[in-house]
Design a protein around this motif. Structure first.
Motif, PDB file in Angstrom:
ATOM      1  N   GLY A 147      -4.888   4.800   3.539  1.00 60.23           N
ATOM      2  CA  GLY A 147      -3.836   5.767   3.531  1.00 60.23           C
ATOM      3  C   GLY A 147      -2.867   5.917   2.160  1.00 60.23           C
ATOM      4  N   GLY A 148      -2.597   4.741   1.863  1.00 62.71           N
ATOM      5  CA  GLY A 148      -1.912   4.724   0.396  1.00 62.71           C
ATOM      6  C   GLY A 148      -2.452   5.198  -0.626  1.00 62.71           C
ATOM      7  N   LEU A 149      -3.914   5.202  -0.794  1.00 65.54           N
ATOM      8  CA  LEU A 149      -4.615   5.791  -1.929  1.00 65.54           C
ATOM      9  C   LEU A 149      -4.513   7.189  -1.769  1.00 65.54           C
ATOM     10  N   ARG A 150      -4.953   7.647  -0.761  1.00 66.25           N
ATOM     11  CA  ARG A 150      -4.932   9.291  -0.355  1.00 66.25           C
ATOM     12  C   ARG A 150      -3.405   9.777  -0.617  1.00 66.25           C
ATOM     13  N   ALA A 210       0.558  -1.090   0.135  1.00 68.34           N
ATOM     14  CA  ALA A 210      -0.029  -0.127  -0.011  1.00 68.34           C
ATOM     15  C   ALA A 210       0.792   1.433   0.056  1.00 68.34           C
ATOM     16  N   GLU A 211       2.005   1.123   0.083  1.00 71.13           N
ATOM     17  CA  GLU A 211       3.049   2.119   0.098  1.00 71.13           C
ATOM     18  C   GLU A 211       3.537   2.684  -1.189  1.00 71.13           C
ATOM     19  N   GLU A 212       3.478   1.811  -2.169  1.00 75.20           N
ATOM     20  CA  GLU A 212       4.059   1.829  -3.473  1.00 75.20           C
ATOM     21  C   GLU A 212       2.811   2.188  -4.455  1.00 75.20           C
ATOM     22  N   ARG A 213       3.070   3.281  -4.912  1.00 78.83           N
ATOM     23  CA  ARG A 213       2.067   3.908  -6.300  1.00 78.83           C
ATOM     24  C   ARG A 213       1.968   2.824  -7.149  1.00 78.83           C
ATOM     25  N   ALA A 214       2.985   2.228  -7.741  1.00 74.78           N
ATOM     26  CA  ALA A 214       2.931   1.377  -8.755  1.00 74.78           C
ATOM     27  C   ALA A 214       1.942   0.007  -8.367  1.00 74.78           C
ATOM     28  N   ALA A 215       2.091  -0.377  -7.223  1.00 78.09           N
ATOM     29  CA  ALA A 215       1.356  -1.596  -6.739  1.00 78.09           C
ATOM     30  C   ALA A 215       0.054  -1.342  -6.523  1.00 78.09           C
TER      31      ALA A 215
END
Ligand SMILES: [Zn+2]
Lengths: 198, 86
Positions: free
Chosen positions: B57-60, A127-132
């Protein structure tokens, strides 16, 4: 729960659209600059096609330019623009996306997302990785992609998200929850497809 | 492991059902407290809650931003044409 910055943004949008409706081109340009990233993102995610997404983006703001005086103000300007974009994207929609997704129990979605599984932490890292995130979003049903983009990426309120999608608030919340679980499940599965980086 | 396990008056299935409202701050104080008590004692629910929270959180944080410059430029050209015709 909107914070002060969100409220100030919403008020600024209302000022801009009122001026645009009165013929102020600069005000409309400012509105475009504030929202084109979000609309382009929604259009890309809904159409999954760069050229179609650009058509949707342009059609949305052309419609907004012509319809600025018709903005009623019962939702935010952002949710109004998203609703226009969603209708424009619908006209470009791919047939494959019209196939309804088989309903899945919350139990099954929770298990797929990693409830009670030792590898649930892979979701946190992915979830920290934009590409993922982009890869996983592309696999979701179009309705679930839309609710995630509006509520979680763009940060619309629950009320505005429901309005943009023409759903009741409980229906929107239910779809959102399932979409988040399915995205987590997809990230978890994709994490297993790749060699983890150290 | 089973979703029927009960802790703090909530089964894991009920916690799973309420997780969205919990993450969005939409639960009433008593319901919120019950979920939090369950999460403190239930590793499976706590870890899933952490994972879904990380997704939100990652999406935002990771997917925001402006449109690409060439896309924005073509949009401006189209709008200038439309405004000229109006
Ligand atoms: Zn539990």
């Amino acid at each position: 729960m909107p914070d002060q910055a969100d409220l100030a943004d919403a008020q600024r949008d209302r000022d801009l659209i009122a001026r645009a409706a009165a013929g102020d081109r600069a005000a409309f340009g400012a509105l475009v600059a504030r929202h084109r990233g979000a609309i382009h993102r929604l259009a890309t995610i809904l159409t999954r096609d760069a050229a179609a997404a650009e058509d949707v983006l342009q059609d949305t703001f052309v419609a907004a330019l012509r319809g600025a005086a018709g903005f009623r103000g019962d939702g935010s300007v952002a949710s109004w623009l998203f609703a226009i974009a969603r209708h424009a994207a619908h006209r470009h929609g791919r047939r494959a996306d019209q196939v309804p997704v088989a309903p899945e129990s919350l139990d099954a979605l929770g298990a797929a997302a990693g409830w009670g599984q030792p590898d649930v932490e892979t979701v946190v890292a992915a979830a920290e990785e934009r590409a993922a995130l982009e890869r996983a979003l592309a696999e979701l049903p179009v309705d679930e992609r839309a609710v995630l983009v509006l509520r979680d990426v763009e940060g619309l309120s629950g009320h505005d998200t429901a309005a943009a999608l023409e759903l009741t608030l409980p229906a929107m919340k239910s779809r959102l929850h399932r979409a988040r679980l399915r995205l987590a499940a997809t990230l978890r599965r994709q994490g297993g497809d790749h060699v983890p980086r150290s | 492991m089973s979703l029927d396990r009960e802790l703090a008056g909530l089964t894991c299935r009920q916690v799973l059902d309420r997780l969205g409202d919990y993450l969005d701050g939409d639960l009433a104080p008593a319901a919120r407290a019950a979920v939090e008590t369950h999460l403190r004692g239930c590793d499976a629910c706590a870890r899933l809650g952490g994972a879904v929270g990380a997704v939100v959180g990652g999406l935002r944080q990771r997917l925001g931003g402006d449109a690409p410059a060439d896309v924005a430029a073509r949009l401006s050209e189209r709008l200038a044409r439309e405004a000229g015709e109006a």
